[in-house]
Design a protein around this motif. Structure first.
Motif, mmCIF file in Angstrom:
data_model
loop_
_atom_site.group_PDB
_atom_site.id
_atom_site.type_symbol
_atom_site.label_atom_id
_atom_site.label_comp_id
_atom_site.label_asym_id
_atom_site.label_seq_id
_atom_site.Cartn_x
_atom_site.Cartn_y
_atom_site.Cartn_z
ATOM 1 N N PRO A 252 -46.449 -5.777 47.380
ATOM 2 C CA PRO A 252 -45.922 -4.608 48.077
ATOM 3 C C PRO A 252 -45.409 -3.589 47.063
ATOM 4 O O PRO A 252 -44.896 -3.953 46.002
ATOM 5 N N SER A 253 -45.533 -2.331 47.401
ATOM 6 C CA SER A 253 -45.103 -1.282 46.472
ATOM 7 C C SER A 253 -43.605 -1.353 46.244
ATOM 8 O O SER A 253 -42.846 -1.899 47.060
ATOM 9 N N VAL A 254 -43.175 -0.794 45.139
ATOM 10 C CA VAL A 254 -41.744 -0.720 44.847
ATOM 11 C C VAL A 254 -41.024 0.017 45.967
ATOM 12 O O VAL A 254 -39.926 -0.367 46.393
ATOM 13 N N GLU A 255 -41.633 1.078 46.478
ATOM 14 C CA GLU A 255 -41.007 1.824 47.574
ATOM 15 C C GLU A 255 -40.849 0.954 48.819
ATOM 16 O O GLU A 255 -39.829 1.047 49.522
ATOM 17 N N ALA A 256 -41.837 0.098 49.096
ATOM 18 C CA ALA A 256 -41.723 -0.783 50.253
ATOM 19 C C ALA A 256 -40.569 -1.762 50.075
ATOM 20 O O ALA A 256 -39.791 -1.994 51.011
ATOM 21 N N ARG A 280 -40.267 -13.311 39.748
ATOM 22 C CA ARG A 280 -41.276 -12.556 39.017
ATOM 23 C C ARG A 280 -42.366 -12.143 40.009
ATOM 24 O O ARG A 280 -42.975 -12.982 40.661
ATOM 25 N N PRO A 281 -42.633 -10.852 40.165
ATOM 26 C CA PRO A 281 -43.616 -10.425 41.162
ATOM 27 C C PRO A 281 -45.045 -10.605 40.660
ATOM 28 O O PRO A 281 -45.337 -10.395 39.484
ATOM 29 N N GLN A 282 -45.922 -10.989 41.556
ATOM 30 C CA GLN A 282 -47.328 -11.170 41.200
ATOM 31 C C GLN A 282 -48.082 -9.844 41.340
ATOM 32 O O GLN A 282 -47.793 -9.038 42.221
ATOM 33 N N HIS A 283 -49.045 -9.639 40.431
ATOM 34 C CA HIS A 283 -49.919 -8.464 40.441
ATOM 35 C C HIS A 283 -49.149 -7.156 40.232
ATOM 36 O O HIS A 283 -49.556 -6.112 40.750
ATOM 37 N N TYR A 284 -48.055 -7.214 39.505
ATOM 38 C CA TYR A 284 -47.338 -6.016 39.082
ATOM 39 C C TYR A 284 -47.617 -5.793 37.604
ATOM 40 O O TYR A 284 -47.619 -6.746 36.822
ATOM 41 N N THR A 285 -47.818 -4.559 37.221
ATOM 42 C CA THR A 285 -47.875 -4.237 35.800
ATOM 43 C C THR A 285 -46.455 -4.302 35.233
ATOM 44 O O THR A 285 -45.463 -4.361 35.983
ATOM 45 N N GLN A 286 -46.341 -4.257 33.918
ATOM 46 C CA GLN A 286 -45.010 -4.226 33.309
ATOM 47 C C GLN A 286 -44.239 -3.005 33.788
ATOM 48 O O GLN A 286 -43.033 -3.075 34.076
ATOM 49 N N ARG A 287 -44.929 -1.885 33.920
ATOM 50 C CA ARG A 287 -44.265 -0.675 34.411
ATOM 51 C C ARG A 287 -43.784 -0.869 35.847
ATOM 52 O O ARG A 287 -42.677 -0.450 36.206
ATOM 53 N N ASP A 288 -44.607 -1.514 36.676
ATOM 54 C CA ASP A 288 -44.201 -1.800 38.052
ATOM 55 C C ASP A 288 -42.941 -2.670 38.084
ATOM 56 O O ASP A 288 -42.051 -2.460 38.924
ATOM 57 N N ARG A 289 -42.881 -3.657 37.193
ATOM 58 C CA ARG A 289 -41.704 -4.539 37.167
ATOM 59 C C ARG A 289 -40.457 -3.749 36.791
ATOM 60 O O ARG A 289 -39.386 -3.941 37.382
ATOM 61 N N TRP A 290 -40.583 -2.874 35.791
ATOM 62 C CA TRP A 290 -39.429 -2.048 35.431
ATOM 63 C C TRP A 290 -39.011 -1.167 36.602
ATOM 64 O O TRP A 290 -37.821 -1.013 36.893
ATOM 65 N N GLY A 295 -35.493 0.222 41.062
ATOM 66 C CA GLY A 295 -35.405 0.501 42.486
ATOM 67 C C GLY A 295 -34.397 -0.379 43.197
ATOM 68 O O GLY A 295 -33.649 0.085 44.074
ATOM 69 N N VAL A 296 -34.362 -1.653 42.825
ATOM 70 C CA VAL A 296 -33.418 -2.578 43.448
ATOM 71 C C VAL A 296 -31.981 -2.177 43.129
ATOM 72 O O VAL A 296 -31.119 -2.121 44.020
ATOM 73 N N THR A 297 -31.707 -1.883 41.863
ATOM 74 C CA THR A 297 -30.345 -1.487 41.506
ATOM 75 C C THR A 297 -29.979 -0.145 42.144
ATOM 76 O O THR A 297 -28.815 0.090 42.494
ATOM 77 N N GLN A 298 -30.967 0.723 42.338
ATOM 78 C CA GLN A 298 -30.710 2.002 43.010
ATOM 79 C C GLN A 298 -30.252 1.770 44.447
ATOM 80 O O GLN A 298 -29.280 2.386 44.907
ATOM 81 N N VAL A 299 -30.957 0.889 45.174
ATOM 82 C CA VAL A 299 -30.588 0.625 46.565
ATOM 83 C C VAL A 299 -29.208 -0.014 46.640
ATOM 84 O O VAL A 299 -28.385 0.344 47.505
ATOM 85 N N LEU A 300 -28.915 -0.940 45.737
ATOM 86 C CA LEU A 300 -27.589 -1.547 45.740
ATOM 87 C C LEU A 300 -26.509 -0.494 45.516
ATOM 88 O O LEU A 300 -25.443 -0.527 46.157
ATOM 89 N N ALA A 301 -26.785 0.459 44.636
ATOM 90 C CA ALA A 301 -25.820 1.532 44.386
ATOM 91 C C ALA A 301 -25.614 2.384 45.635
ATOM 92 O O ALA A 301 -24.490 2.841 45.904
ATOM 93 N N GLU A 302 -26.680 2.590 46.396
ATOM 94 C CA GLU A 302 -26.560 3.371 47.628
ATOM 95 C C GLU A 302 -25.575 2.744 48.604
ATOM 96 O O GLU A 302 -24.955 3.449 49.415
#
Length: 348
Positions: A252-256, A280-290, A295-302
């Motif tokens: 699933p996309s980072v946005e999802a 560890r997410p499957q089929h993510y590039t290194q950039r996707d993982r970053w 994104g996760v820390t952003q939502v927690l901050a919200e």
């Protein structure tokens, strides 16, 4: 429905026990019998077990799709069969949520047995937790237990410690990992080892203190199937818990993922849990993982959770090799020591 939130631990598995392989969603066992046989054989040999199949374990996808009640009956059969001491999911799928109207939580509660699986098995893991029984998020018969060339030592240790030895202590991290796929349709390739690469280990994204709480969670996409239904976990399961989430092979996309987490925030779940563990997410590039970590820390901050410990790149879910997590058991997340410590065993 008579449910109990007290923690019930199933009896530990022992050498010589009978374990049931069950198909609660996908018909992969019937479609790929050589892979299924390899998983059964390796599981039996590694732990000196007798493996039996649930009545419809080899049914095809179409039959399983049209017979959700029969799938639930397989679970009920395994729970009631005195000879069966544990139940292991054959593989995931995408619609085991449809068995829930036929699942008896009281039957789970009064016949506690080891149940292990991941991905779509999150539905059944959650049913066990609603019944008050520890559930084991871990490898399936046709995934890590059928690993080409034999079960990896990391998986062997985690399964043995968690299901057989009533172990507690610091969680071990795999020294290597892979997401290489070798075609399961070709029996000649079953013995060809996959290529593993060095594991960089956990990523500690935020948090400074040590917290403790019971493990809760599973596959984040499958958990979406349960939100808003009568099978969703109530507030008591989230209070003070350590939330562990993983993503599927559909990547699933980072946005999802951010939207899913915002839903947890709007429900008040992010206010109740004390830490977050990310597989560890499957089929993510290194950039996707970053981007996922950001994104996760952003939502927690919200939602005002800058303080919540978050640990990513962990060895569970759709990664190989994967560990076993006993859902419902207490885990200590220590940011200063950078350790994850299981404080209580998942079996009695």
């Amino acid at each position: 429905m008579n449910e109990s939130h007290s923690l019930i631990k199933p009896p530990r598995l022992r050498a010589g026990d009978t374990v049931c392989a069950i198909s609660l969603s996908s018909g992969a066992a019937g479609a790929l019998p050589h892979r299924f046989e390899q998983g059964k054989r390796q599981l039996a040999e590694a732990f000196d077990l007798r493996i039996v199949e649930a009545p419809h374990a080899r049914a095809d996808d179409d039959w399983l799709y049209h017979n959700p009640e029969a799938r639930a009956d397989d679970l009920n059969w395994a729970l009631l069969e005195p000879e069966v001491k544990g139940i292991v999911s054959v593989i995931g799928g995408d619609d085991s949520v449809r068995i829930l109207p036929f699942v008896d939580h009281e039957l789970i509660r009064t016949n506690p047995k080891v149940f292990m699986g991941f991905s779509d098995a999150t539905v059944t893991l959650t049913a066990f937790r609603r019944a008050g029984v520890v559930a084991f998020h871990g490898p399936a018969v046709m995934t890590d237990l059928a690993e080409n060339g034999g079960i990896r030592p990391f998986v062997l240790r985690s399964v043995r410690r968690t299901l057989f030895e009533a172990w507690t202590g610091p969680l071990e991290y795999a020294t290597e990992w892979t997401e290489q796929f070798i075609d399961w349709r070709d029996p000649a390739l079953l013995g060809r080892p996959r290529h593993f690469v060095p594991n960089e280990g956990p990523a500690w994204l935020q948090g400074e203190e040590a917290v403790e709480g019971p493990l809760v969670g599973g596959n984040i996409e499958v958990l979406e199937f349960l939100k808003g239904t009568r099978w969703w976990l109530d507030d008591e399961h989230w209070d003070g818990a350590v939330l562990c989430i993983e993503t599927s092979e559909e990547a699933p996309s980072v946005e999802a993922v951010k939207r899913y987490l915002r839903n947890y925030g709007s429900q008040g779940v992010l206010d109740r849990v004390v830490a977050l563990l990310l597989a560890r997410p499957q089929h993510y590039t290194q950039r996707d993982r970053w981007r996922l970590h950001e994104g996760v820390t952003q939502v927690l901050a919200e939602f005002g959770r800058h303080d919540m410990p978050v640990v990513a790149n962990l060895d569970f879910g759709h990664t190989s090799p994967q560990m076993v997590l006993p859902l419902g058991c207490q885990l200590r997340v220590d940011c200063s020591e950078r350790t994850l410590v299981l404080l209580e065993p998942g079996v009695s």
